[in-house]
Scaffold this motif. Sequence first.
Motif, PDB file in Angstrom:
ATOM      1  N   ALA A   1       0.986  -1.353   0.183  1.00 23.52           N
ATOM      2  CA  ALA A   1       0.394   0.021  -0.356  1.00 23.52           C
ATOM      3  C   ALA A   1       0.529   1.103  -0.103  1.00 23.52           C
ATOM      4  N   GLY A   2       0.584   1.631  -0.798  1.00 22.94           N
ATOM      5  CA  GLY A   2       1.120   3.267  -0.545  1.00 22.94           C
ATOM      6  C   GLY A   2       2.449   3.535  -1.116  1.00 22.94           C
ATOM      7  N   ILE A   3       2.939   2.465  -1.940  1.00 21.51           N
ATOM      8  CA  ILE A   3       4.595   2.963  -2.386  1.00 21.51           C
ATOM      9  C   ILE A   3       4.525   3.368  -3.199  1.00 21.51           C
ATOM     10  N   GLU A   4       3.857   3.868  -4.318  1.00 16.69           N
ATOM     11  CA  GLU A   4       4.021   4.752  -5.429  1.00 16.69           C
ATOM     12  C   GLU A   4       3.413   6.415  -5.394  1.00 16.69           C
ATOM     13  N   SER A   5       3.142   6.055  -3.765  1.00 19.28           N
ATOM     14  CA  SER A   5       1.806   7.404  -3.586  1.00 19.28           C
ATOM     15  C   SER A   5       2.538   8.637  -3.407  1.00 19.28           C
ATOM     16  N   ASP A   6       2.970   9.913  -4.513  1.00 19.85           N
ATOM     17  CA  ASP A   6       3.304  10.907  -3.628  1.00 19.85           C
ATOM     18  C   ASP A   6       3.603  11.554  -1.820  1.00 19.85           C
ATOM     19  N   HIS A   7       1.875  11.164  -1.463  1.00 22.22           N
ATOM     20  CA  HIS A   7       1.380  11.307  -0.223  1.00 22.22           C
ATOM     21  C   HIS A   7       1.301  10.717   0.695  1.00 22.22           C
ATOM     22  N   TYR A   8       2.045   9.099   0.393  1.00 24.67           N
ATOM     23  CA  TYR A   8       2.921   8.077   1.061  1.00 24.67           C
ATOM     24  C   TYR A   8       4.137   7.803   1.797  1.00 24.67           C
ATOM     25  N   GLN A   9       4.480   8.127   3.524  1.00 24.89           N
ATOM     26  CA  GLN A   9       5.547   8.715   4.017  1.00 24.89           C
ATOM     27  C   GLN A   9       5.876   8.099   4.665  1.00 24.89           C
ATOM     28  N   ASP A  10       6.592   7.747   5.361  1.00 27.20           N
ATOM     29  CA  ASP A  10       7.258   6.689   6.561  1.00 27.20           C
ATOM     30  C   ASP A  10       5.708   5.947   6.825  1.00 27.20           C
ATOM     31  N   ASP A  11       5.723   5.398   6.368  1.00 29.17           N
ATOM     32  CA  ASP A  11       4.766   3.828   6.247  1.00 29.17           C
ATOM     33  C   ASP A  11       3.253   4.695   6.819  1.00 29.17           C
ATOM     34  N   LYS A  12       2.758   5.986   6.517  1.00 27.98           N
ATOM     35  CA  LYS A  12       1.402   6.652   6.956  1.00 27.98           C
ATOM     36  C   LYS A  12       0.962   8.029   5.352  1.00 27.98           C
ATOM     37  N   TYR A  13      -0.076   7.895   4.982  1.00 25.41           N
ATOM     38  CA  TYR A  13      -0.554   8.303   4.511  1.00 25.41           C
ATOM     39  C   TYR A  13      -0.263  10.430   4.562  1.00 25.41           C
ATOM     40  N   HIS A  14      -0.545  10.842   4.046  1.00 24.29           N
ATOM     41  CA  HIS A  14      -0.722  12.503   4.444  1.00 24.29           C
ATOM     42  C   HIS A  14      -1.793  13.401   3.932  1.00 24.29           C
ATOM     43  N   ASN A  15      -2.523  14.260   4.694  1.00 23.34           N
ATOM     44  CA  ASN A  15      -3.481  14.911   3.817  1.00 23.34           C
ATOM     45  C   ASN A  15      -2.264  15.877   2.515  1.00 23.34           C
ATOM     46  N   ALA A  16      -2.755  16.711   1.370  1.00 21.06           N
ATOM     47  CA  ALA A  16      -2.147  17.463   0.844  1.00 21.06           C
ATOM     48  C   ALA A  16      -1.916  18.435   1.677  1.00 21.06           C
ATOM     49  N   ALA A  17      -3.084  19.425   2.804  1.00 21.39           N
ATOM     50  CA  ALA A  17      -2.667  20.592   3.943  1.00 21.39           C
ATOM     51  C   ALA A  17      -1.877  19.357   4.697  1.00 21.39           C
ATOM     52  N   ALA A  18      -0.530  19.100   5.250  1.00 19.81           N
ATOM     53  CA  ALA A  18      -0.164  19.288   6.321  1.00 19.81           C
ATOM     54  C   ALA A  18      -0.715  19.512   7.896  1.00 19.81           C
ATOM     55  N   ARG A  19      -1.581  18.504   8.911  1.00 25.67           N
ATOM     56  CA  ARG A  19      -2.372  19.032   9.541  1.00 25.67           C
ATOM     57  C   ARG A  19      -1.223  19.285  11.233  1.00 25.67           C
ATOM     58  N   ILE A  20      -1.519  20.293  11.924  1.00 25.23           N
ATOM     59  CA  ILE A  20      -1.174  20.384  13.121  1.00 25.23           C
ATOM     60  C   ILE A  20      -1.717  19.521  14.009  1.00 25.23           C
ATOM     61  N   PRO A  21      -0.422  18.647  14.289  1.00 23.53           N
ATOM     62  CA  PRO A  21      -1.052  17.257  15.734  1.00 23.53           C
ATOM     63  C   PRO A  21      -2.050  18.138  16.683  1.00 23.53           C
ATOM     64  N   MET A  22      -2.970  17.582  17.146  1.00 21.57           N
ATOM     65  CA  MET A  22      -3.237  17.900  18.759  1.00 21.57           C
ATOM     66  C   MET A  22      -2.135  17.214  19.709  1.00 21.57           C
TER      67      MET A  22
ATOM     68  N   ALA B   1      -5.920  15.329  25.851  1.00 20.11           N
ATOM     69  CA  ALA B   1      -6.305  14.523  27.130  1.00 20.11           C
ATOM     70  C   ALA B   1      -7.419  15.618  27.476  1.00 20.11           C
ATOM     71  N   ALA B   2      -8.061  16.977  26.930  1.00 18.39           N
ATOM     72  CA  ALA B   2      -8.867  17.498  26.878  1.00 18.39           C
ATOM     73  C   ALA B   2      -9.919  17.300  26.075  1.00 18.39           C
ATOM     74  N   LEU B   3      -9.862  16.017  25.073  1.00 16.33           N
ATOM     75  CA  LEU B   3     -11.228  15.918  24.353  1.00 16.33           C
ATOM     76  C   LEU B   3     -11.268  15.240  25.161  1.00 16.33           C
ATOM     77  N   TRP B   4     -10.752  14.130  24.940  1.00 20.38           N
ATOM     78  CA  TRP B   4     -11.438  13.230  25.439  1.00 20.38           C
ATOM     79  C   TRP B   4     -11.722  13.641  27.443  1.00 20.38           C
ATOM     80  N   LEU B   5     -11.506  14.177  27.969  1.00 23.68           N
ATOM     81  CA  LEU B   5     -12.319  14.506  29.019  1.00 23.68           C
ATOM     82  C   LEU B   5     -13.695  15.161  29.056  1.00 23.68           C
TER      83      LEU B   5
END
Length: 363
Positions: free
Chosen positions: A33-54, A60-64
């Motif tokens: 999966a994803g070997i030839e995709s330009d949005h597949y890196q480090d064994d993960k898919y990525h959105n065209a615009a990078a998301r800022i991770p929580m 923790a606040a969201l789980w709460l």
Amino acid sequence: MFVIKLILAVLVLCGVAIYVINLNLVAKPTSVAGIESDHYQDDKYHNAAARIPMSFSETAALWLRFFTEKKINTTPNIAIPVQSISRADLNALSNDTLHIVKLGHSSILLKVYGEYWLIDPVFSDRASPFNFAGPKRFHQPPITLEDLPPIDKVLISHNHYDHLDKASVKILLSKTKQFFVPTGVDGDLISWGVAADKITTFDWWQEQETTQALVAFVPTQHFSGRGMSDGNSTLWGSWVIKAPQYSVYFSGDSGYFSGFKDIGDKYGPFDLTMIETGAYDNDWADIHMTPEDSVQAHIDLKGKTMMPIHNGTFDLAFHTWYDPFDRVVAESERRDVVLSTPEFGQIFSITDPAITRHWWKTE
């Protein structure tokens, strides 16, 4: 009391985590999966615009919130109207156009010039890996899987439990000719018993001509995962169906992004857009649109009529169950957008006038 709730939330979360790990509830993507995709890196898919991770504190606040915030009117106080349909009803439909049925949440049945196609079929009682916990249906589907006619194609947008339902797939595999899925999702289907030669995988912008229509898999701004350690190991996206005379678009799940305009420029205009309108919140606005965003996405896509989906079946957020409908109606009127709000099970054809009854209203 707050401290007690916090401790209980942590204990429950830890218990669920242990249970999930023990059951190995993770996606099983294919090794290629994803070997030839330009949005597949480090064994993960990525959105065209990078998301800022929580951050950890934000997570923790969201789980709460999920464990402690009081929900108001997130489940219906009315009986959701559902129009029962039979195989005879479906077979009586003409074979010279496109017919549509909203089955529940984001599950759609199409009759595409005589062929039956299902999109994101979820027929289980819960959108969850468990049959004893998780979001429970507000209503039953208008037809059972067993009563459906033979299915020519099943299209999957991504592998979240409210879009990819293992129990439904296991029933459908014997009556379905082809499964169209994002790259990586084939691994799960194969592990559930679907023959590999029945599955076609798609990367973003890949197309396939079929006897009834051109099918294209196009980007969204979202993510994937079925457990705690498989995040973004499979792809997510939306579907374009361009039949000889008519075109439809199915959004899957997405935050609002510039990609809708790109899709509209390449494949529009669309006679009908089926756009996610539900399960939104400020805490995850980048992956689920507000109703106002959904209307803008429809405009970007060059849609003629919009049908809001991803609503009315499961409680997946903190807003009231009817908020998506009220807000999308208000915004569509403000933006002069033609909106169609069929009941679940209500069959309509692509050339029919928009269905404008506000069935979710109690008055």
